[in-house]
Design a protein around this motif. Structure first.
Motif, PDB file in Angstrom:
ATOM      1  N   ARG A  91       5.138 -28.288   3.873  1.00  0.00           N
ATOM      2  CA  ARG A  91       6.382 -27.636   4.297  1.00  0.00           C
ATOM      3  C   ARG A  91       7.058 -27.002   3.080  1.00  0.00           C
ATOM      4  NH1 ARG A  91       8.652 -29.644   9.490  1.00  0.00           N
ATOM      5  NH2 ARG A  91      10.483 -28.585   8.726  1.00  0.00           N
ATOM      6  N   PHE A  92       7.382 -25.717   3.203  1.00  0.00           N
ATOM      7  CA  PHE A  92       8.125 -25.032   2.159  1.00  0.00           C
ATOM      8  C   PHE A  92       8.789 -23.798   2.767  1.00  0.00           C
ATOM      9  CE2 PHE A  92       4.071 -22.926   2.181  1.00  0.00           C
ATOM     10  CZ  PHE A  92       4.368 -21.591   1.942  1.00  0.00           C
ATOM     11  N   ARG A  93       9.753 -23.295   2.094  1.00  0.00           N
ATOM     12  CA  ARG A  93      10.443 -22.074   2.520  1.00  0.00           C
ATOM     13  C   ARG A  93      10.488 -21.107   1.345  1.00  0.00           C
ATOM     14  NH1 ARG A  93      13.226 -22.099   7.332  1.00  0.00           N
ATOM     15  NH2 ARG A  93      13.459 -24.149   8.271  1.00  0.00           N
ATOM     16  N   GLN A 125      -0.861 -29.491   6.230  1.00  0.00           N
ATOM     17  CA  GLN A 125       0.251 -28.551   6.115  1.00  0.00           C
ATOM     18  C   GLN A 125       1.232 -29.034   5.054  1.00  0.00           C
ATOM     19  OE1 GLN A 125       2.085 -28.127   9.944  1.00  0.00           O
ATOM     20  NE2 GLN A 125       0.169 -27.598  10.935  1.00  0.00           N
ATOM     21  N   ARG A 179       3.005 -38.076   7.792  1.00  0.00           N
ATOM     22  CA  ARG A 179       3.592 -37.774   6.487  1.00  0.00           C
ATOM     23  C   ARG A 179       2.700 -38.340   5.378  1.00  0.00           C
ATOM     24  NH1 ARG A 179       7.792 -34.897   7.406  1.00  0.00           N
ATOM     25  NH2 ARG A 179       9.251 -35.386   9.038  1.00  0.00           N
ATOM     26  N   ARG A 227       1.101 -35.713  13.521  1.00  0.00           N
ATOM     27  CA  ARG A 227       1.764 -35.223  12.310  1.00  0.00           C
ATOM     28  C   ARG A 227       2.094 -36.451  11.473  1.00  0.00           C
ATOM     29  NH1 ARG A 227       6.607 -31.513  13.477  1.00  0.00           N
ATOM     30  NH2 ARG A 227       4.914 -30.167  14.141  1.00  0.00           N
TER      31      ARG A 227
END
Length: 141
Positions: free
Chosen positions: A70-72, A68, A47, A45
């Motif tokens: 990252r979000f919500r 990937q 960044r 992983r």
């Protein structure tokens, strides 16, 4: 440099590692191999902006599978904004407990874990069934 990924280890049934420190790939090949040897497979992983030496990745058996972000999404806000009859329903497991069964899931044939040797649709669906159950247990709201 490599830590055990507890969730994937439980799902896969063998030690699975995760690397977030790309300096692993600056180690001599034999030192890197010794660290990797204790795992069935290891995920990197990295960044954005981290330099990863691609030659060392390939030499260590790594392959790029996906990217990937990252979000919500606040589903409560989405549910309030969409009052039509479009089939979207937001439920709280705290109010009405539910489960997500593996046989009710769509297939994940393009998922990164599908590239693991010996992976089947059923085994992959079982991962998402476990993941959904863990999310519901940890954050029912």
């Amino acid at each position: 440099m490599i830590r055990t990924h507890a969730f994937n280890t439980r799902w896969y049934g063998a030690p699975v590692g995760i690397v977030e420190d790309a300096s692993l790939f600056a180690l001599p090949a034999d030192a890197r191999a010794a660290l990797l040897r204790g795992y069935a497979w290891v995920e990197l992983r990295a960044r954005a902006g981290v330099e990863v030496p691609h030659g060392a990745l390939r030499a260590s058996g790594f392959a790029w599978c996906d990217t990937q972000l990252r979000f919500r999404i606040d589903l409560r806000a989405v549910a309030q904004a969409r009052r039509g009859d479009d089939g979207l329903r937001v439920c709280s497991a705290a109010e009405a407990p539910f489960t997500v069964a593996a046989d009710a899931l769509a297939t994940f044939s393009h998922e990164r874990f599908a590239r693991l040797p010996g992976m089947t649709d059923a085994r992959l669906a079982a991962r998402y069934e476990r993941w959904a159950a863990a999310l519901l247990d940890e954050s029912p709201d």
